[in-house]
Design a protein around this motif. Structure first.
Motif, PDB file in Angstrom:
ATOM      1  N   VAL A  13       0.846  -1.203   0.000  1.00 43.33           N
ATOM      2  CA  VAL A  13       0.000   0.000   0.000  1.00 43.33           C
ATOM      3  C   VAL A  13       0.877   1.248   0.000  1.00 43.33           C
ATOM      4  N   ASP A  14       1.890   1.267   0.863  1.00 44.25           N
ATOM      5  CA  ASP A  14       2.779   2.432   0.941  1.00 44.25           C
ATOM      6  C   ASP A  14       3.557   2.635  -0.363  1.00 44.25           C
ATOM      7  N   ASP A  15       3.990   1.528  -0.979  1.00 41.70           N
ATOM      8  CA  ASP A  15       4.736   1.625  -2.240  1.00 41.70           C
ATOM      9  C   ASP A  15       3.854   2.187  -3.364  1.00 41.70           C
ATOM     10  N   ILE A  16       2.578   1.798  -3.367  1.00 44.04           N
ATOM     11  CA  ILE A  16       1.663   2.319  -4.399  1.00 44.04           C
ATOM     12  C   ILE A  16       1.475   3.820  -4.235  1.00 44.04           C
ATOM     13  N   LEU A  17       1.290   4.266  -2.981  1.00 48.04           N
ATOM     14  CA  LEU A  17       1.128   5.708  -2.743  1.00 48.04           C
ATOM     15  C   LEU A  17       2.395   6.466  -3.142  1.00 48.04           C
ATOM     16  N   LEU A  62     -12.991  -2.047  -0.515  1.00 44.81           N
ATOM     17  CA  LEU A  62     -12.010  -0.966  -0.452  1.00 44.81           C
ATOM     18  C   LEU A  62     -10.904  -1.167  -1.482  1.00 44.81           C
ATOM     19  N   LEU A  63     -10.515  -2.426  -1.687  1.00 44.58           N
ATOM     20  CA  LEU A  63      -9.461  -2.707  -2.651  1.00 44.58           C
ATOM     21  C   LEU A  63      -9.892  -2.306  -4.059  1.00 44.58           C
ATOM     22  N   ASP A  64     -11.164  -2.560  -4.402  1.00 40.88           N
ATOM     23  CA  ASP A  64     -11.687  -2.147  -5.712  1.00 40.88           C
ATOM     24  C   ASP A  64     -11.635  -0.626  -5.862  1.00 40.88           C
ATOM     25  N   LYS A  65     -12.028   0.080  -4.800  1.00 39.23           N
ATOM     26  CA  LYS A  65     -12.002   1.548  -4.843  1.00 39.23           C
ATOM     27  C   LYS A  65     -10.560   2.054  -4.919  1.00 39.23           C
ATOM     28  N   PHE A  66      -9.689   1.360  -4.211  1.00 41.37           N
ATOM     29  CA  PHE A  66      -8.276   1.747  -4.215  1.00 41.37           C
ATOM     30  C   PHE A  66      -7.685   1.586  -5.617  1.00 41.37           C
ATOM     31  N   LYS A  67      -7.996   0.472  -6.268  1.00 39.42           N
ATOM     32  CA  LYS A  67      -7.515   0.221  -7.629  1.00 39.42           C
ATOM     33  C   LYS A  67      -8.039   1.290  -8.583  1.00 39.42           C
ATOM     34  N   GLU A  80      -6.704   8.422   1.162  1.00 40.50           N
ATOM     35  CA  GLU A  80      -7.809   8.266   2.117  1.00 40.50           C
ATOM     36  C   GLU A  80      -8.233   6.807   2.254  1.00 40.50           C
ATOM     37  N   ILE A  81      -8.366   6.136   1.125  1.00 37.41           N
ATOM     38  CA  ILE A  81      -8.776   4.726   1.141  1.00 37.41           C
ATOM     39  C   ILE A  81      -7.686   3.857   1.762  1.00 37.41           C
ATOM     40  N   SER A  82      -6.420   4.217   1.532  1.00 31.24           N
ATOM     41  CA  SER A  82      -5.311   3.412   2.054  1.00 31.24           C
ATOM     42  C   SER A  82      -5.324   3.348   3.578  1.00 31.24           C
ATOM     43  N   LYS A  83      -5.769   4.427   4.223  1.00 32.85           N
ATOM     44  CA  LYS A  83      -5.821   4.417   5.688  1.00 32.85           C
ATOM     45  C   LYS A  83      -6.753   3.324   6.188  1.00 32.85           C
ATOM     46  N   ARG A  84      -7.928   3.218   5.562  1.00 32.94           N
ATOM     47  CA  ARG A  84      -8.898   2.192   5.970  1.00 32.94           C
ATOM     48  C   ARG A  84      -8.412   0.791   5.599  1.00 32.94           C
ATOM     49  N   LEU A  85      -7.753   0.705   4.443  1.00 30.64           N
ATOM     50  CA  LEU A  85      -7.196  -0.581   4.032  1.00 30.64           C
ATOM     51  C   LEU A  85      -6.163  -1.071   5.055  1.00 30.64           C
ATOM     52  N   LYS A  86      -5.298  -0.174   5.456  1.00 24.84           N
ATOM     53  CA  LYS A  86      -4.234  -0.536   6.381  1.00 24.84           C
ATOM     54  C   LYS A  86      -4.785  -0.912   7.760  1.00 24.84           C
ATOM     55  N   GLU A  87      -5.877  -0.258   8.153  1.00 25.87           N
ATOM     56  CA  GLU A  87      -6.510  -0.606   9.425  1.00 25.87           C
ATOM     57  C   GLU A  87      -7.044  -2.034   9.384  1.00 25.87           C
TER      58      GLU A  87
END
Length: 487
Positions: A13-17, A62-67, A80-87
């Motif tokens: 997730v961090d690498d994508i951001l 969330l993964l679909d929205k993130f993609k 924003e979505i990554s925060k919820r994903l990481k949680e």
């Protein structure tokens, strides 16, 4: 999912951001853009492949929205979505918790922690009994031992020869052997020394296999207390006195005293005793087959706990012989369940070899007698449950633990023989109704047996309602892991 997997996903997730930020800075470079696209695609593929490890439908949504946000290079939405994903990823972590006992008779020092971890959805708990050696009088390995077959049937165990510690790298390891290469009677294999175990886990936790006795127990340095991340003690007295002994520890380690004090203050914690958990939870313990027809509730069944400390202090078996003679002469009203320390003979061979023959003679006579039974079970809990009182030295872990049954404990004075108590029967009865722990020479074994024989209610003790230490320890260590993960 294992913690290592979660760390991998969080990194994705961090690498994508980071890639999206780079993309905004290098929009004009088709080569770099292609590289960034490839990096994002690869990381998204990993997030999809590991989706089964996150038990939550929200993760896939969330993964679909993130993609979608990544494909549109929408850094704000993606962040924003990554925060919820990481949680969600962090909440799905399952910690690998490995218990490495060496003696089955000492498993009670870890059992309630294992039970708590085994029920905890955050944990994958594994029990790996480790191999040790019995040493001869020259401190050389004489016999290789693994006691995995002696553990309770309800405890699934793993063969340590088949367990790949180095590759599995558990998150938490619990041990109850603190001596590493310094034990004079038994010694675990070197791969299980605390400093070696620490290489392959995030948290190494040492829980003593003995119950601390406030004001009495030894604070001698044990290497695992230094190399483990935490040493669990069962009282504030234990923590305080161990910390106060830091100059001795510093000398052993060749380090500055202030440095050792700071380290010990962070490692030593009072979280209670799993051994107490076991004692207070005993219920309907099955009578060992070989005790059938011998242990009868009509008599006063006395757990006679013979310790290494008392023999090493007295350097004779005079008190032991006097005690066994009492039971032989009073077999109509009293019956002895004799439990010498499991390492008694090995310790004599190593430390007091001139007493070995005498011990063997005493043992042979007792085994061939009918006034008692010898308890050689790995677990002491048969004796604890089926006895009506305990007679043993006050420094003993077993004697201390027995107090939590609420049944009567008579503390033995090892060097004191042929004495007569001056207390009246009435005073003894009143004392026992108020306090379940009394000591020689104020009270004698004969006194206490006579009073219990005439007052059946004293056989059952008073139940204690205590907080479960196993759950407390499990939660404490997991919370420490979670806090560090969040930081």
């Amino acid at each position: 999912m294992r913690k290592k997997t979660s760390e991998k996903l969080l990194k994705c997730v961090d690498d994508i951001l980071s890639s999206l930020k780079m993309f905004q800075n290098f929009k004009g470079s088709s080569y770099i853009s292609a590289k960034i696209n490839k990096l994002c695609s690869d990381n998204l593929a990993v997030l999809e492949e590991c989706a089964d490890g996150v038990e939550n439908k929200e993760y896939l949504e969330l993964l679909d929205k993130f993609k979608e946000s990544v494909s549109k290079i929408n850094l704000g939405d993606a962040a924003e979505i990554s925060k919820r994903l990481k949680e969600l990823i962090s909440k799905s972590v399952i910690y690998k918790v490995v218990f490495m006992p060496y003696k089955a008779s000492m498993w009670d020092s870890l059992e309630s922690v294992w039970m708590a971890a085994d029920k905890d959805k955050r944990c994958e708990a594994v029990v790996v009994p480790i191999t040790y050696y019995e040493l001869d009088s020259n401190r050389n390995p004489a016999k290789r031992v693994n006691e995995r077959e002696e553990f309770p049937e309800y405890v699934p165990v793993v063969n340590d020869e088949e367990y790949d510690l180095e590759n599995d790298r558990p998150d938490i390891i619990y041990i109850h052997n603190p001596y590493d290469d310094t034990n004079l009677v038994t010694r675990v294999e070197s791969r299980y020394y605390s400093w070696n175990l620490k290489k392959y886990c995030e948290k190494l936790v040492y829980i003593p296999y003995y119950k601390w006795v406030d004001g009495v127990s030894s604070t001698s340095f044990k290497s695992a207390m230094y190399y483990a991340d935490y040493t669990v003690q069962s009282s504030d007295d234990a923590v305080r006195r161990c910390i106060e002994s830091f100059p001795e520890y510093a000398k052993e380690l060749g380090l500055e005293t202030i440095e050792i004090r700071n380290i010990m203050e962070n490692k030593l914690i009072n979280l209670g005793s799993p051994e107490v958990d076991k004692v207070v939870s005993l219920n309907n313990v099955k009578l060992p087959y070989e005790w059938n027809g011998k242990v009868a509730r009509l008599r006063v069944n006395v757990l006679y706990n013979t310790t290494l400390d008392e023999i090493f202090k007295s350097k004779t078996f005079d008190k032991v012989k006097e005690t066994l003679a009492f039971f032989k002469e009073n077999s109509e009203k009293a019956f002895v369940i004799w439990r010498p320390h499991p390492l008694m003979r090995q310790s004599l061979v190593s430390m007091l070899p001139y007493l070995v023959d005498e011990y063997d003679e005493i043992m042979s006579e007792f085994i061939n007698s009918s006034y008692g039974v010898l308890d050689t079970n790995a677990s002491m809990h048969y004796s604890v449950f089926w006895s009506d009182m305990c007679y043993g030295y006050k420094t003993s872990s077993l004697t201390e633990l027995y107090k939590y049954t609420g049944k009567i404990v008579l503390e033995d004075a090892p060097r004191l023989t042929n004495f007569v108590s001056k207390c009246s029967a009435e005073n003894i009865l009143n004392e026992l109704k108020e306090n379940n722990v009394v000591s020689e020479p104020d009270y004698s074994l004969e006194n206490i047996v006579d009073i219990i024989a005439s007052n059946d209610e004293l056989k059952y003790g008073k139940h204690l309602d205590l907080e479960n230490s196993g759950s407390k320890i499990n939660n404490y260590i997991l919370e420490k892991m979670c806090q560090e993960d969040e930081n």
